[in-house]
Design an enzyme around this catalytic site. Sequence first.
Site, PDB file in Angstrom:
ATOM      1  N   LYS A  90      -5.933  17.690   2.315  1.00 35.69           N
ATOM      2  CA  LYS A  90      -5.557  18.534   1.177  1.00 35.69           C
ATOM      3  C   LYS A  90      -5.488  17.691  -0.094  1.00 35.69           C
ATOM      4  CE  LYS A  90      -1.242  20.351   0.351  1.00 35.69           C
ATOM      5  NZ  LYS A  90      -0.930  20.382  -1.082  1.00 35.69           N
ATOM      6  N   ASP A 149      -6.074  22.429  -3.229  1.00 35.85           N
ATOM      7  CA  ASP A 149      -4.829  23.183  -3.414  1.00 35.85           C
ATOM      8  C   ASP A 149      -4.416  23.164  -4.884  1.00 35.85           C
ATOM      9  OD1 ASP A 149      -2.513  24.571  -2.865  1.00 35.85           O
ATOM     10  OD2 ASP A 149      -1.409  22.796  -2.189  1.00 35.85           O
ATOM     11  N   LEU A 150      -5.071  24.003  -5.683  1.00 37.46           N
ATOM     12  CA  LEU A 150      -4.777  24.026  -7.121  1.00 37.46           C
ATOM     13  C   LEU A 150      -3.976  25.270  -7.516  1.00 37.46           C
ATOM     14  CD1 LEU A 150      -8.217  22.665  -8.396  1.00 37.46           C
ATOM     15  CD2 LEU A 150      -6.163  21.398  -7.787  1.00 37.46           C
ATOM     16  N   LYS A 151      -3.711  26.128  -6.552  1.00 30.08           N
ATOM     17  CA  LYS A 151      -2.813  27.290  -6.725  1.00 30.08           C
ATOM     18  C   LYS A 151      -3.064  28.031  -8.028  1.00 30.08           C
ATOM     19  CE  LYS A 151       0.977  25.554  -3.825  1.00 30.08           C
ATOM     20  NZ  LYS A 151       0.620  24.143  -3.615  1.00 30.08           N
ATOM     21  N   ASP A 163      -3.535  33.147 -13.101  1.00 33.45           N
ATOM     22  CA  ASP A 163      -3.858  33.369 -14.504  1.00 33.45           C
ATOM     23  C   ASP A 163      -4.414  34.784 -14.598  1.00 33.45           C
ATOM     24  OD1 ASP A 163      -4.647  32.928 -17.257  1.00 33.45           O
ATOM     25  OD2 ASP A 163      -4.700  30.791 -16.808  1.00 33.45           O
ATOM     26  N   ASN A 223      -9.905  37.338 -15.138  1.00 33.44           N
ATOM     27  CA  ASN A 223     -11.168  36.753 -15.601  1.00 33.44           C
ATOM     28  C   ASN A 223     -11.141  35.218 -15.518  1.00 33.44           C
ATOM     29  OD1 ASN A 223     -13.794  37.043 -16.977  1.00 33.44           O
ATOM     30  ND2 ASN A 223     -12.734  35.936 -18.606  1.00 33.44           N
ATOM     31  N   THR A 254       8.090  27.317  -0.748  1.00 33.35           N
ATOM     32  CA  THR A 254       9.211  27.002   0.148  1.00 33.35           C
ATOM     33  C   THR A 254      10.368  26.336  -0.599  1.00 33.35           C
ATOM     34  OG1 THR A 254       7.937  25.040   0.743  1.00 33.35           O
ATOM     35  CG2 THR A 254       7.950  26.833   2.328  1.00 33.35           C
ATOM     36  N   GLN A 284      11.969  18.446   1.925  1.00 31.97           N
ATOM     37  CA  GLN A 284      11.749  19.705   2.643  1.00 31.97           C
ATOM     38  C   GLN A 284      13.054  20.084   3.345  1.00 31.97           C
ATOM     39  OE1 GLN A 284       9.198  21.530   2.342  1.00 31.97           O
ATOM     40  NE2 GLN A 284       7.311  20.332   2.156  1.00 31.97           N
ATOM     41  N   GLY A 308       2.213  15.961   4.953  1.00 29.92           N
ATOM     42  CA  GLY A 308       1.990  14.870   4.013  1.00 29.92           C
ATOM     43  C   GLY A 308       2.694  13.604   4.435  1.00 29.92           C
ATOM     44  N   ARG A 309       3.906  13.423   3.888  1.00 26.64           N
ATOM     45  CA  ARG A 309       4.597  12.140   4.029  1.00 26.64           C
ATOM     46  C   ARG A 309       4.804  11.625   5.453  1.00 26.64           C
ATOM     47  NH1 ARG A 309       8.890  14.257  -0.186  1.00 26.64           N
ATOM     48  NH2 ARG A 309       8.062  16.152   0.767  1.00 26.64           N
TER      49      ARG A 309
HETATM   50  O1  C5P Z   1       4.936  15.463   2.341  1.00 20.98           O
HETATM   51  P1  C5P Z   1       5.031  16.879   2.841  1.00 20.98           P
HETATM   52  O2  C5P Z   1       4.701  17.017   4.319  1.00 20.98           O
HETATM   53  O3  C5P Z   1       6.340  17.526   2.487  1.00 20.98           O
HETATM   54  O4  C5P Z   1       3.869  17.643   2.058  1.00 20.98           O
HETATM   55  C1  C5P Z   1       3.722  19.038   2.119  1.00 20.98           C
HETATM   56  C2  C5P Z   1       2.591  19.442   1.252  1.00 20.98           C
HETATM   57  O5  C5P Z   1       2.538  20.860   1.250  1.00 20.98           O
HETATM   58  C3  C5P Z   1       2.687  19.029  -0.207  1.00 20.98           C
HETATM   59  O6  C5P Z   1       1.353  18.791  -0.663  1.00 20.98           O
HETATM   60  C4  C5P Z   1       3.279  20.226  -0.902  1.00 20.98           C
HETATM   61  O7  C5P Z   1       2.853  20.356  -2.245  1.00 20.98           O
HETATM   62  C5  C5P Z   1       2.682  21.366  -0.076  1.00 20.98           C
HETATM   63  N1  C5P Z   1       3.440  22.591  -0.117  1.00 20.98           N
HETATM   64  C6  C5P Z   1       4.768  22.699   0.279  1.00 20.98           C
HETATM   65  N2  C5P Z   1       5.401  23.922   0.219  1.00 20.98           N
HETATM   66  C7  C5P Z   1       4.736  25.004  -0.207  1.00 20.98           C
HETATM   67  C8  C5P Z   1       3.397  24.900  -0.594  1.00 20.98           C
HETATM   68  C9  C5P Z   1       2.774  23.666  -0.537  1.00 20.98           C
HETATM   69  O8  C5P Z   1       5.369  21.713   0.700  1.00 20.98           O
HETATM   70  N3  C5P Z   1       5.332  26.172  -0.218  1.00 20.98           N
END
Ligand code: C5P
Length: 235
Positions: free
Chosen positions: A31, A58-60, A63, A66, A116, A186, A206-207
């Site tokens: 991602k 993942d640029l969400k 807007d 158009n 979240t 989180q 991620g982490r």
């Molecule tokens: O490091 P970690 O496992 O918390 O990364 C989670 C990834 O998911 C991050 O890129 C974060 O921006 C993304 N994300 C999130 N919660 C959301 C949507 C996306 O943690 N609701």
Amino acid sequence: MKDRIITALDVDNIVEAKALVDKLAEAVFFKVGLQAFLGFGNELITHLKSKNKKLFLDLKFKDIPNTVYGAVKSSLKYTPEFLTIHLSGGAAMIKQAVAAAADVPGLSILGVTVLTSLSAADLKDIGVALAPEDAVLKLCELGLNNGLNSFVCSPLEIAPIKKRFGRDVVLVTPGIRPEWAAKGDQQRVFTPKMAVEAGSDYLVIGRPITRSESPHDAFIKILDEISCPVRTGRR
Ligand code: C5P
């Protein structure tokens, strides 16, 4: 199972991002979010593609319809497998995103439900009186009515969404923490195994992988956890 783990490359420099991709030889799906995309997106995506990796861009987008139509069209040059829009952008915006991606093989537009990081109180502050779960269900319904069937949600909402809309809805879930990893920021987390058992189709992690001493070993450990339910003795 391998391509159900999406590694979030949330790092601040291209050297680190490329090194992670190289260390994660077994990983299939990555991602690229706003931080990496705005910092060094072209170079990173070229690197991913040269290694035949799948791209979750993942640029969400949120807007006017158009503008989102144009943004989705412009994204196509990166050949992403997944692209995100905010469902709260409304029906017309969702329809335009879907139209821009129509007939593009292998691309799914994912609708982001409720972030979240937002609590019930935060939703109230922005004028949403619904409880987070109800807001998520309502947004999924809006997405389904306008041509989407893939959504980003918290692991907590997997069961209610699948119950209401059926197993065919594709769910992509961040908020995943293996038992051995730090929670970081989180709050309401599921382990990889819990999320898969609840019905998550793709885990965004991620982490726990990228900040691990050995990203490769962390990835394999997670893969093992979701691939081998028998080891837990539950099945
Ligand atoms: O490091 P970690 O496992 O918390 O990364 C989670 C990834 O998911 C991050 O890129 C974060 O921006 C993304 N994300 C999130 N919660 C959301 C949507 C996306 O943690 N609701």
